[in-house]
Design a protein around this motif. Structure first.
Motif, PDB file in Angstrom:
ATOM      1  N   LEU A  59       0.824  -1.204   0.000  1.00  0.00           N
ATOM      2  CA  LEU A  59       0.000   0.000   0.000  1.00  0.00           C
ATOM      3  C   LEU A  59       0.860   1.257   0.000  1.00  0.00           C
ATOM      4  CD1 LEU A  59      -2.814  -1.016   2.513  1.00  0.00           C
ATOM      5  CD2 LEU A  59      -3.077  -0.608   0.059  1.00  0.00           C
ATOM      6  N   ASP A  60       1.925   1.248   0.793  1.00  0.00           N
ATOM      7  CA  ASP A  60       2.766   2.437   0.905  1.00  0.00           C
ATOM      8  C   ASP A  60       3.528   2.743  -0.380  1.00  0.00           C
ATOM      9  OD1 ASP A  60       2.010   3.035   3.496  1.00  0.00           O
ATOM     10  OD2 ASP A  60       3.579   1.808   4.403  1.00  0.00           O
ATOM     11  N   TYR A  61       3.835   1.710  -1.158  1.00  0.00           N
ATOM     12  CA  TYR A  61       4.615   1.922  -2.385  1.00  0.00           C
ATOM     13  C   TYR A  61       3.779   1.745  -3.653  1.00  0.00           C
ATOM     14  CZ  TYR A  61       8.932   2.284   0.250  1.00  0.00           C
ATOM     15  OH  TYR A  61       9.915   2.722   1.102  1.00  0.00           O
ATOM     16  N   ALA A  62       2.490   1.521  -3.501  1.00  0.00           N
ATOM     17  CA  ALA A  62       1.643   1.236  -4.660  1.00  0.00           C
ATOM     18  C   ALA A  62       1.644   2.377  -5.671  1.00  0.00           C
ATOM     19  CB  ALA A  62       0.211   0.939  -4.198  1.00  0.00           C
ATOM     20  N   SER A  63       1.479   3.597  -5.178  1.00  0.00           N
ATOM     21  CA  SER A  63       1.397   4.736  -6.094  1.00  0.00           C
ATOM     22  C   SER A  63       2.729   4.986  -6.798  1.00  0.00           C
ATOM     23  CB  SER A  63       0.960   5.987  -5.333  1.00  0.00           C
ATOM     24  OG  SER A  63       0.846   7.085  -6.203  1.00  0.00           O
ATOM     25  N   GLN A  64       3.826   4.930  -6.036  1.00  0.00           N
ATOM     26  CA  GLN A  64       5.144   5.132  -6.635  1.00  0.00           C
ATOM     27  C   GLN A  64       5.433   4.057  -7.676  1.00  0.00           C
ATOM     28  OE1 GLN A  64       8.380   5.402  -3.807  1.00  0.00           O
ATOM     29  NE2 GLN A  64       9.949   5.073  -5.372  1.00  0.00           N
ATOM     30  N   TYR A  65       5.129   2.813  -7.336  1.00  0.00           N
ATOM     31  CA  TYR A  65       5.383   1.717  -8.267  1.00  0.00           C
ATOM     32  C   TYR A  65       4.564   1.894  -9.544  1.00  0.00           C
ATOM     33  CZ  TYR A  65       5.942  -2.987 -10.150  1.00  0.00           C
ATOM     34  OH  TYR A  65       6.239  -4.048 -10.970  1.00  0.00           O
ATOM     35  N   ALA A  66       3.279   2.235  -9.388  1.00  0.00           N
ATOM     36  CA  ALA A  66       2.409   2.392 -10.560  1.00  0.00           C
ATOM     37  C   ALA A  66       2.907   3.512 -11.465  1.00  0.00           C
ATOM     38  CB  ALA A  66       0.977   2.669 -10.109  1.00  0.00           C
ATOM     39  N   SER A  67       3.353   4.609 -10.870  1.00  0.00           N
ATOM     40  CA  SER A  67       3.848   5.737 -11.655  1.00  0.00           C
ATOM     41  C   SER A  67       5.118   5.370 -12.423  1.00  0.00           C
ATOM     42  CB  SER A  67       4.124   6.927 -10.732  1.00  0.00           C
ATOM     43  OG  SER A  67       4.688   8.004 -11.455  1.00  0.00           O
ATOM     44  N   VAL A  68       6.058   4.723 -11.736  1.00  0.00           N
ATOM     45  CA  VAL A  68       7.308   4.323 -12.388  1.00  0.00           C
ATOM     46  C   VAL A  68       7.028   3.307 -13.491  1.00  0.00           C
ATOM     47  CG1 VAL A  68       9.547   3.202 -12.050  1.00  0.00           C
ATOM     48  CG2 VAL A  68       8.696   4.811 -10.343  1.00  0.00           C
ATOM     49  N   ALA A  69       6.135   2.351 -13.224  1.00  0.00           N
ATOM     50  CA  ALA A  69       5.814   1.315 -14.208  1.00  0.00           C
ATOM     51  C   ALA A  69       5.163   1.909 -15.448  1.00  0.00           C
ATOM     52  CB  ALA A  69       4.897   0.274 -13.584  1.00  0.00           C
ATOM     53  N   ASN A  70       4.315   2.906 -15.249  1.00  0.00           N
ATOM     54  CA  ASN A  70       3.626   3.540 -16.370  1.00  0.00           C
ATOM     55  C   ASN A  70       4.623   4.190 -17.318  1.00  0.00           C
ATOM     56  OD1 ASN A  70       1.134   4.527 -17.716  1.00  0.00           O
ATOM     57  ND2 ASN A  70       1.890   6.516 -17.051  1.00  0.00           N
ATOM     58  N   TYR A  71       5.547   4.960 -16.753  1.00  0.00           N
ATOM     59  CA  TYR A  71       6.533   5.634 -17.593  1.00  0.00           C
ATOM     60  C   TYR A  71       7.558   4.651 -18.167  1.00  0.00           C
ATOM     61  CZ  TYR A  71       4.855  10.309 -16.588  1.00  0.00           C
ATOM     62  OH  TYR A  71       4.085  11.444 -16.537  1.00  0.00           O
ATOM     63  N   TRP A  72       7.872   3.621 -17.417  1.00  0.00           N
ATOM     64  CA  TRP A  72       8.789   2.595 -17.927  1.00  0.00           C
ATOM     65  C   TRP A  72       8.251   1.983 -19.218  1.00  0.00           C
ATOM     66  CZ3 TRP A  72       7.134  -2.722 -17.534  1.00  0.00           C
ATOM     67  CH2 TRP A  72       8.045  -3.634 -18.073  1.00  0.00           C
ATOM     68  N   LYS A  73       6.988   1.597 -19.194  1.00  0.00           N
ATOM     69  CA  LYS A  73       6.414   0.982 -20.391  1.00  0.00           C
ATOM     70  C   LYS A  73       6.248   2.001 -21.514  1.00  0.00           C
ATOM     71  CE  LYS A  73       3.063  -2.480 -21.801  1.00  0.00           C
ATOM     72  NZ  LYS A  73       2.006  -3.424 -21.336  1.00  0.00           N
ATOM     73  N   ASN A  74       5.903   3.237 -21.148  1.00  0.00           N
ATOM     74  CA  ASN A  74       5.753   4.289 -22.149  1.00  0.00           C
ATOM     75  C   ASN A  74       7.063   4.571 -22.863  1.00  0.00           C
ATOM     76  OD1 ASN A  74       6.178   7.424 -22.652  1.00  0.00           O
ATOM     77  ND2 ASN A  74       4.015   6.986 -22.985  1.00  0.00           N
ATOM     78  N   ARG A  75       8.140   4.730 -22.096  1.00  0.00           N
ATOM     79  CA  ARG A  75       9.431   5.049 -22.716  1.00  0.00           C
ATOM     80  C   ARG A  75       9.933   3.893 -23.580  1.00  0.00           C
ATOM     81  NH1 ARG A  75       7.620   9.418 -21.147  1.00  0.00           N
ATOM     82  NH2 ARG A  75       8.769  10.841 -19.788  1.00  0.00           N
TER      83      ARG A  75
END
Length: 710
Positions: free
Chosen positions: A315-331
């Motif tokens: 829960l504490d890292y869910a938002s950070q992980y989702a944000s990083v994962a989104n840009y990782w796949k985008n780039r």
């Protein structure tokens, strides 16, 4: 309110707007030509879409949380946005005992709505063009420092003139690489409360696997409410606040969509770079994004290792992980798309024509060397930019690399105060520390510091590494976290009670973090002249490009200001390497496909039993399509980017038909170039949203606030 003369220009030119490509400022529609939107299906007048003096469509659309868009959908200030836009707020409100992120949540009355700390929404009040005012004081001879000083002074004056003594937030932005300037007047509301969110297995269905992919079957929405004081003005959270009575709210259509139907999206797209040169694109796909992808994936792996072990950590890292994962796949997808679609070659053709124009005698002195100097700049900064990308991901994900500097600066000031000064500072400083360390896990951060530093040292060319990182030993630095003042929230709070300037100055993390920031600034200073000349050349390039193509309609790059994009419900070509789950007309998906993807117990493709039961009974209520299926997502050819997440997609009557939430992998180069054949917007069908609220979560009472049209 100050009158501005926008509307007449808008009315005269609106019916000539070009569909599909372009994220258009309302004031710039006079530059468009060739398409009559009324013939395509638009039924609104210009004043119904944008008006300064009367309520209009713009008054029902807000910037949400600074990075997304949302729309007001009821007379009681109810707003819809994407699930991933509300993700951070939902995660912050969740606990292992009340896991709203996993299980979903809907308030059954106003008293059950949950205050989302730190969340705000921003309404656009008006905007205006100040290009002539600012450009009258600029020229191409002055230095970058002189130019920047003049612009900064004008920005400050314009903000003061229009803020009405702090009532409004005024933002001035440059457009077309600094060739034009506009200001925007906003009103911010800070009491925003969570009303509802679907269970994560609906709101994030498909997870990272389906992200940026079509077909999608994702219920990507969340519901919030805006509160104000008794007079409708912005106010900090208070039990005395009441639901906002908005100037305008969007009606909702459950009629459904068909290919060719007119569509319109208004929102706050974040950043595009459509006029980037071939040299810049080559830098992105061979250096910048390569480093971004590599570092992002490494950070994700560290987080996931601990998130899989413990619900609280997840829960504490869910938002950070989702944000990083989104840009990782985008780039990663951008690199693939640029290479596959021949984007660089297309840009080179545009540049060749520009150079022909620039070589003409009347243009050569100003524009003749612009492209060659831009090319030389990218050769100069190639490895500098690679270092920046690894460093930015290091600092973004390894909190121990930046917290000591940020918090330590405040602690240093605290240690220099006398007893009275410390007493005055203590409350605010304690609040800052509590906020900084919210969701902080020392074991995760120690691992992250060591892993990300080791990656930086391995991947950045030695001569371009910051000295403090070049000579740091990852394991030794990570081991120093345990004895640091900044190891945990508790250790920092303990220091406040017994401050010591000497202990702070000798703290290994404080010294490391401070030196890193200092060296990064000095490293950047080496390139100041080159960066300034590059900024001038990019401004001249776009200025010349527009002059060389006087009959072409140019739109400004996205920069988090309100934009309009038009288009139609559209199909993607069927691909042999994709499964479509029974849908043959490739513009929509339905619950049949959603259930077909279902994998019990899978983190990305699990579904709740209640949804499966409702599907089995075909209990779709009034929300099913006239053909009998329960729609989930659909495609349109509107031009959007990050920041448009949560934007309303509307029909020609301005009725909400869905929420924009994603793009497609075939066109991930879309921030650089619009791929007309491939670029689509993936939208959540509003009928599925309402079905989840009403049938699945039992919150049908909320629909009574809305204007739902059949």
């Amino acid at each position: 309110m100050k009158k501005v003369f926008l509307l007449l220009t808008f009315m005269l030119s609106f019916l000539q707007i070009k569909a599909d490509e372009g994220m258009w400022l309302m004031m710039l529609v006079k530059r468009l030509n060739g398409t009559d939107l009324q013939k395509q299906g638009l039924h609104l007048t210009p004043e119904e879409i944008y008006s300064v003096n009367h309520s209009s469509l713009k008054d029902g659309i807000v910037q949400f949380g600074g990075g997304c868009t949302a729309e007001v959908v009821s007379k009681e200030g109810l707003v819809f946005t994407n699930h991933h836009c509300g993700y951070d707020a939902i995660a912050s409100l969740s606990t292992p005992e009340k896991n709203y992120l996993k299980d979903g949540f809907f308030a059954m009355n106003n008293k059950e709505e949950l205050p989302a700390k730190g969340l705000s929404v921003r309404f656009l009040v008006r905007m205006d063009d100040v290009t002539a005012r600012i450009n009258a004081k600029l020229n191409n001879i002055m230095s970058a420092d002189e130019r920047n000083a003049i612009i900064a002074a004008e920005y400050k004056a314009i903000q003061k003139e229009n803020s009405e003594n702090g009532k409004y937030t005024v933002v001035v932005r440059d457009f077309f690489n600094g060739n034009e300037f506009y200001y925007f007047v906003y009103q911010d509301y800070k009491d925003v409360r969570l009303v509802g969110t679907p269970t994560e297995s609906i709101g994030k269905y498909g997870g990272d696997t389906d992200n940026w992919e079509w077909p999608r079957h994702t219920g990507d929405f969340s519901v919030f409410r805006i509160y104000a004081d008794a007079n409708g003005n912005p106010a900090e959270y208070s039990l005395n606040n009441v639901p906002l009575k908005p100037k305008y709210y969007l009606p909702v259509s459950v009629k459904g969509v068909q290919p060719g139907d007119f569509t319109m999206i208004v929102g706050y797209p974040g950043r595009t770079n459509r006029y980037l040169t071939s040299f810049g694109i080559n830098q992105l796909v061979t250096k910048d994004y390569v480093g971004w992808v590599d570092a992002s994936k490494t950070a994700m792996d560290v987080m996931k290792k601990y998130m899989d072990k413990d619900t609280g950590t997840r829960l504490d890292y869910a938002s950070q992980y989702a944000s990083v994962a989104n840009y990782w796949k985008n780039r990663a997808g951008t690199i693939e798309s640029v290479n596959k679609n021949g984007t660089i070659a297309d840009k080179q053709k545009v540049e060749a024509k520009f150079q022909e124009w620039a070589n003409q005698p009347e243009n050569k002195a100003t524009y003749g060397n612009v492209l060659s100097e831009i090319e030389a700049y990218y050769k100069l900064i190639a490895d500098r930019n690679l270092e920046r990308n690894y460093a930015s991901q290091f600092q973004r994900n390894a909190k121990y690399s930046v917290i000591p500097f940020r918090v330590g600066s405040a602690l240093k000031s605290y240690t220099e105060q006398d007893a009275a000064g410390r007493a005055a500072m203590k409350g605010k400083l304690t609040s800052q520390i509590e906020s900084t360390y919210d969701g902080f896990h020392p074991e995760v951060e120690k691992d992250m510091l060591q892993t990300m530093l080791a990656l930086y040292k391995a991947k950045v060319p030695f001569d371009y590494q910051l000295p403090v990182l070049k000579y740091a030993v990852p394991t030794e630095l990570a081991n120093q976290t345990a004895g640091s003042i900044f190891a945990t929230k508790e250790s920092v709070l303990k220091f406040i009670d017994n401050p010591s300037k000497e202990a702070l100055e000798n703290d290994p993390l404080y010294r490391f973090s401070g030196v890193m920031v200092s060296e990064a600034m000095m490293f950047g200073d080496k390139y100041v002249k080159a960066d300034d000349q590059f900024a001038k050349n990019t401004r001249l390039y776009l200025d010349g490009l527009r002059k060389a193509n006087p009959d072409k309609a140019f739109y400004p790059d996205a920069n988090s200001t309100m934009r309009l994009t038009t288009g139609k419900v559209d199909r993607l070509p069927i691909r042999k390497d994709r499964q479509y789950y029974g849908v043959k007309d490739n513009f929509y998906t339905d619950m049949t496909g959603m259930v077909a993807k279902y994998k019990k117990g899978d983190a990305e493709f699990d579904l709740p039993q209640r949804l499966l039961d409702l599907y089995k009974k075909k209990d779709f209520g009034a929300y099913k399509d006239k053909k009998g299926y329960m729609p989930v997502n659909f495609l349109s050819d509107n031009d959007i980017t990050g920041g448009n997440s949560g934007s309303p997609i509307m029909n020609g009557k301005g009725e909400l038909i869905g929420l924009a939430f994603d793009g497609n992998s075939e066109a991930l180069s879309g921030d650089i170039v619009f791929e007309k054949q491939w670029q689509k917007t993936i939208n959540l069908d509003v009928r599925f949203l309402l079905w989840v609220m009403d049938k699945y979560h039992g919150a049908g009472y909320l629909l009574k606030e809305m204007d739902i049209r059949k």
